[in-house]
Design an enzyme around this catalytic site. Structure first.
Site, mmCIF file in Angstrom:
data_model
loop_
_atom_site.group_PDB
_atom_site.id
_atom_site.type_symbol
_atom_site.label_atom_id
_atom_site.label_comp_id
_atom_site.label_asym_id
_atom_site.label_seq_id
_atom_site.Cartn_x
_atom_site.Cartn_y
_atom_site.Cartn_z
ATOM 1 N N HIS A 63 0.876 -1.180 0.000
ATOM 2 C CA HIS A 63 0.000 0.000 0.000
ATOM 3 C C HIS A 63 0.908 1.224 0.000
ATOM 4 O O HIS A 63 1.976 1.187 0.616
ATOM 5 C CB HIS A 63 -0.807 0.122 1.292
ATOM 6 C CG HIS A 63 -1.819 -0.921 1.513
ATOM 7 N ND1 HIS A 63 -1.589 -2.035 2.260
ATOM 8 C CD2 HIS A 63 -3.113 -0.997 1.119
ATOM 9 C CE1 HIS A 63 -2.683 -2.759 2.310
ATOM 10 N NE2 HIS A 63 -3.621 -2.170 1.626
ATOM 11 N N ASP A 69 2.244 1.803 3.372
ATOM 12 C CA ASP A 69 3.158 0.815 3.970
ATOM 13 C C ASP A 69 4.589 1.290 3.767
ATOM 14 O O ASP A 69 5.482 0.977 4.551
ATOM 15 C CB ASP A 69 3.067 -0.565 3.282
ATOM 16 C CG ASP A 69 1.683 -1.176 3.351
ATOM 17 O OD1 ASP A 69 0.905 -0.783 4.217
ATOM 18 O OD2 ASP A 69 1.401 -2.065 2.510
HETATM 19 C C1 GLT Z 1 -6.163 -5.273 4.239
HETATM 20 C C2 GLT Z 1 -7.123 -6.349 3.777
HETATM 21 C C3 GLT Z 1 -6.579 -7.160 2.678
HETATM 22 C C4 GLT Z 1 -6.395 -6.382 1.421
HETATM 23 C C5 GLT Z 1 -5.344 -5.360 1.539
HETATM 24 C C6 GLT Z 1 -5.332 -4.518 0.295
HETATM 25 S S1 GLT Z 1 -5.363 -4.457 2.973
HETATM 26 O O1 GLT Z 1 -5.174 -5.813 5.049
HETATM 27 O O2 GLT Z 1 -7.441 -7.165 4.904
HETATM 28 O O3 GLT Z 1 -7.351 -8.290 2.419
HETATM 29 O O4 GLT Z 1 -5.931 -7.270 0.433
HETATM 30 O O5 GLT Z 1 -5.784 -3.246 0.485
#
Ligand code: GLT
Ligand code: MN
Length: 388
Positions: A57, A60
């Site tokens: 992200h 991140d």
């Molecule tokens: C978050 C979520 C995930 C997603 C991510 C992408 S962030 O942790 O639980 O399943 O894939 O935004």
């Protein structure tokens, strides 16, 4: 099986979300149980383990509100690790859920300014993903939903989301990026109800976009099981539609809060069928793991190692399944009925329709066929348990 055969290789195309490795074990009832590691250390650690790629992200890797100079420094540092180690950035996505500005939705906020702010944040993240070479860009709508249905009309909310995605597809085209979008369905959490809860709903939604060819699906095991559905079938539906761009493998007990358990830790048979699907159908995307190390862990690396190792073991089990005589004989028997009628409906003609009307069937005889599924399932169990 000698354990070196289970060592990951770049050809396995494994990838992990940086956020999974950075997870500190915080939950709604308790504080962090371990220290956060930097994005650079996550990426280096993955590369050392021969992992093919990382997913990220924007926030991140770049703190919310960072200056342009800070951003460029981070990009340079990551690009250097990528060049030094060969690890790839396989997926980028935008954090449109953490900051309070998204409390009532990002693309589906009732405030057009929040919707535009979201779109702007996503455009910046798309630029970042392109700079890092990611060809898949994910949309997980963690705040796209409601607790109070009186607050917004779901058809209008779909329209707001559609407008933004259309705009963003055009942005990617205008920039000349080679990038596809991938939407990640989830039924609930953190919102009471999330829009686009399942693979089926995303598939239908994609067809309403201006560039459906640019958009696919990123299904996640846990999200599917939270909806009480079968991940093997949901992944298959995306695959059948030519829309399986990316996967998030993990584990989850059905119908509970989002547990983000390690892949293969809860339901081995289901994990096996998921791996078998991807292998049998020559899925070409990355094998992405999206889970959290148990809160009781003091770092993420056992979680990383075992996720890849489990998948490698299942790869080997799939090979054995496809070569296992008793299983294959049984499957031939199961699929061996009335083979002369196979494919009859593949093409329509008036003659074929008439021919079908004229056919006579004996439903009682058809119903009496023996289907040895107890034996078949037991063979699968024994194969997984290492008995055969
Ligand atoms: C978050 C979520 C995930 C997603 C991510 C992408 S962030 O942790 O639980 O399943 O894939 O935004
Ligand atoms: Mn996910």
């Amino acid at each position: 099986m000698p354990s070196q055969d289970l060592a990951p290789t770049r050809d396995d195309k494994f990838a992990f979300g940086v956020w999974c490795l950075q997870n500190r074990g915080r939950d709604p009832f308790g504080d962090a149980t371990r220290a956060e590691i930097s994005a650079l250390d996550c990426i280096r650690g993955l590369a050392q383990r021969n992992c093919y790629g990382f997913e990220f992200h924007d926030n991140d890797i770049i703190p919310f509100g960072a200056s342009a100079k800070q951003r460029d420094e981070v990009v340079r540092d990551i690009q250097k690790v990528m060049a030094d180690t060969g690890i790839k950035c396989t997926m980028g996505t935008t954090n449109t859920f953490h900051h309070p500005v998204f409390k009532d939705g990002a693309f589906t906020s009732t405030d057009p300014a929040v919707r535009l702010y979201t779109t702007q944040k996503v455009m910046n993240c798309i630029d970042l993903a392109a700079e890092l070479g990611a060809e898949v860009f994910v949309f997980w709508g963690g705040r796209e939903g409601v607790e109070v249905d009186a607050s917004k009309d779901p058809v209008s909310a779909s329209g707001w989301l559609r407008d933004s995605l259309n705009f963003l597809c055009e942005y990617v085209l205008a920039q000349g990026y080679s990038m596809k979008f991938s939407m990640e369905p989830k039924p609930n959490e953190p919102r009471g109800d999330l829009y686009l809860p399942t693979v089926g709903s995303v598939l239908a939604f994609i067809q309403t976009l201006r560039h459906p060819e640019m958009v696919g699906i990123n299904p996640e095991t846990a999200h599917i099981k939270m909806a009480g559905l079968n991940p093997y079938h949901e992944f298959a539906q995306a695959l059948d539609a030519g829309k399986l761009l990316d996967v998030h493998l993990n584990g989850q007990k059905p119908l509970r809060f989002d547990q983000d358990l390690t892949f293969g830790s809860d339901d081995l048979k289901e994990a096996f069928y998921t791996a078998k699907l991807l292998i049998d159908h020559r899925y070409e995307g990355t094998i992405g793991f999206d889970a959290h190390p148990y809160r009781t862990e003091s770092d993420c690396w056992d979680f990383v190692d075992r996720s890849m190792r489990t998948y490698k073991i299942l790869q080997e089990k799939v090979r054995r399944y496809n070569e296992c005589r008793p299983i294959q004989d049984l499957l031939r028997e199961i699929h061996g009925a009335n083979t002369h009628l196979k494919g009859f409906t593949a093409r329509f003609s008036r003659e074929a329709a008439q021919k079908l009307k004229d056919m006579s069937f004996d439903p009682v005889a058809l119903a009496s066929r023996k289907l040895s599924y107890e034996r078949l399932d037991q063979l699968v169990t024994e194969l997984l348990l290492g008995v055969i």
